[in-house]
Design an enzyme around this catalytic site. Structure first.
Site, PDB file in Angstrom:
ATOM      1  N   HIS A 156       0.641  -1.413  -0.259  1.00 46.94           N
ATOM      2  CA  HIS A 156       0.032   0.169   0.123  1.00 46.94           C
ATOM      3  C   HIS A 156       0.808   1.483  -0.177  1.00 46.94           C
ATOM      4  O   HIS A 156       2.296   1.201   0.398  1.00 46.94           O
ATOM      5  CB  HIS A 156      -0.641  -0.247   1.398  1.00 46.94           C
ATOM      6  CG  HIS A 156       0.023  -0.225   2.932  1.00 46.94           C
ATOM      7  ND1 HIS A 156      -0.205  -1.109   3.200  1.00 46.94           N
ATOM      8  CD2 HIS A 156       0.368   0.995   3.220  1.00 46.94           C
ATOM      9  CE1 HIS A 156       0.624  -1.126   4.486  1.00 46.94           C
ATOM     10  NE2 HIS A 156       0.868   0.181   4.795  1.00 46.94           N
TER      11      HIS A 156
HETATM   12  C1  T46 Z   1       2.911   0.959   6.749  1.00 45.42           C
HETATM   13  C2  T46 Z   1       3.879  -0.550   6.595  1.00 45.42           C
HETATM   14  C3  T46 Z   1       5.296  -0.351   6.374  1.00 45.42           C
HETATM   15  C4  T46 Z   1      -3.595  -0.774  14.239  1.00 45.42           C
HETATM   16  O1  T46 Z   1      -4.285  -1.254  14.348  1.00 45.42           O
HETATM   17  N1  T46 Z   1      -2.621   0.265  14.124  1.00 45.42           N
HETATM   18  C5  T46 Z   1      -1.540   0.758  14.115  1.00 45.42           C
HETATM   19  O2  T46 Z   1      -0.698   1.654  13.794  1.00 45.42           O
HETATM   20  C6  T46 Z   1      -1.325  -0.618  12.257  1.00 45.42           C
HETATM   21  C7  T46 Z   1       0.492   0.027  11.463  1.00 45.42           C
HETATM   22  C8  T46 Z   1      -2.303  -1.091  12.002  1.00 45.42           C
HETATM   23  N2  T46 Z   1      -3.115  -1.824  12.693  1.00 45.42           N
HETATM   24  C9  T46 Z   1      -3.898  -2.183  12.171  1.00 45.42           C
HETATM   25  C10 T46 Z   1      -4.536  -2.745  11.199  1.00 45.42           C
HETATM   26  C11 T46 Z   1      -4.510  -4.554  11.098  1.00 45.42           C
HETATM   27  O3  T46 Z   1      -5.305  -4.990  11.295  1.00 45.42           O
HETATM   28  O4  T46 Z   1      -3.153  -3.586  12.807  1.00 45.42           O
HETATM   29  C12 T46 Z   1      -3.611  -4.664  11.193  1.00 45.42           C
HETATM   30  C13 T46 Z   1      -2.067  -4.734  10.559  1.00 45.42           C
HETATM   31  O5  T46 Z   1      -1.591  -3.477   9.678  1.00 45.42           O
HETATM   32  P1  T46 Z   1      -1.499  -3.421   8.525  1.00 45.42           P
HETATM   33  O6  T46 Z   1      -2.190  -4.957   8.098  1.00 45.42           O
HETATM   34  O7  T46 Z   1      -1.641  -2.056   7.758  1.00 45.42           O
HETATM   35  O8  T46 Z   1       0.004  -3.984   7.999  1.00 45.42           O
HETATM   36  P2  T46 Z   1       1.364  -4.043   7.017  1.00 45.42           P
HETATM   37  O9  T46 Z   1       1.755  -4.148   7.212  1.00 45.42           O
HETATM   38  O10 T46 Z   1       0.939  -3.901   5.694  1.00 45.42           O
HETATM   39  O11 T46 Z   1       1.679  -2.499   7.001  1.00 45.42           O
HETATM   40  C14 T46 Z   1       1.872  -1.623   8.207  1.00 45.42           C
HETATM   41  C15 T46 Z   1       1.737  -0.033   8.215  1.00 45.42           C
HETATM   42  O12 T46 Z   1       0.165  -0.182   8.580  1.00 45.42           O
HETATM   43  C16 T46 Z   1       1.304   0.578   7.906  1.00 45.42           C
HETATM   44  O13 T46 Z   1       1.258   1.924   7.030  1.00 45.42           O
HETATM   45  O14 T46 Z   1       3.759   1.931   6.308  1.00 45.42           O
HETATM   46  O15 T46 Z   1       3.544  -1.648   8.355  1.00 45.42           O
END
Ligand code: T46
Length: 135
Positions: free
Chosen positions: A49
């Site tokens: 993303h």
């Molecule tokens: C990015 C890359 C480097 C939260 O509730 N709070 C938070 O601050 C974050 C980051 C995530 N979440 C929840 C949302 C999802 O249910 O944690 C779960 C996993 O998040 P996500 O699928 O977005 O994780 P990644 O590893 O794909 O991405 C993350 C960050 O979301 C993003 O901003 O730049 O790490």
């Protein structure tokens, strides 16, 4: 596309190493949020993303992982494997994290609190968004 890596100053002595990070000094923005990922399952790709406004510094504080950065025109792959180096990820940048070692801990310092509205999760939409802000 320039990859911006920060090399932080470890304060080493006979007891070991310590890295201290201060906002607007070692980190180029005010830190509103810190999160980290660990126990990452092998062969998964995280991220996939972009963010409209969020800026971040990624630090693999243990183990290693790779980051793909894509600004819509160019792509770069970066290996993070040292706890004293941070990768700057600007807004409007597609990112993917992969090849996590089993012991990897990837810590992220973020300029904004969590906001799902800031995410662009569709690659074609990302390309359209980048072109629209360039005009
Ligand atoms: C990015 C890359 C480097 C939260 O509730 N709070 C938070 O601050 C974050 C980051 C995530 N979440 C929840 C949302 C999802 O249910 O944690 C779960 C996993 O998040 P996500 O699928 O977005 O994780 P990644 O590893 O794909 O991405 C993350 C960050 O979301 C993003 O901003 O730049 O790490």
């Amino acid at each position: 596309m320039q990859v911006v890596k920060y090399m932080f100053q470890p304060h080493g002595d006979e007891r070991g190493q310590l890295v201290a990070l201060e906002e607007l000094k070692d980190i180029p923005f005010r830190i509103k949020r810190v999160y980290y990922m660990y126990d990452t399952v092998s062969n998964v790709v995280r991220g996939q993303h972009a963010h409209k406004t969020l800026e971040q510094i990624l630090i693999c504080i243990h183990g290693s992982c790779k980051i793909k950065l894509d600004n819509g025109k160019e792509k770069k792959e970066v290996l993070l494997e040292r706890p004293y180096e941070g990768l700057y990820v600007a807004n409007n940048m597609w990112r993917e994290m992969y090849d996590f070692s089993s012991d990897a801990v990837l810590m992220v310092l973020a300029s904004e609190i969590y906001d799902e509205e800031d995410y662009i999760r569709d690659y074609d939409e990302f390309i359209r968004f980048v072109k629209s802000v360039e005009r």
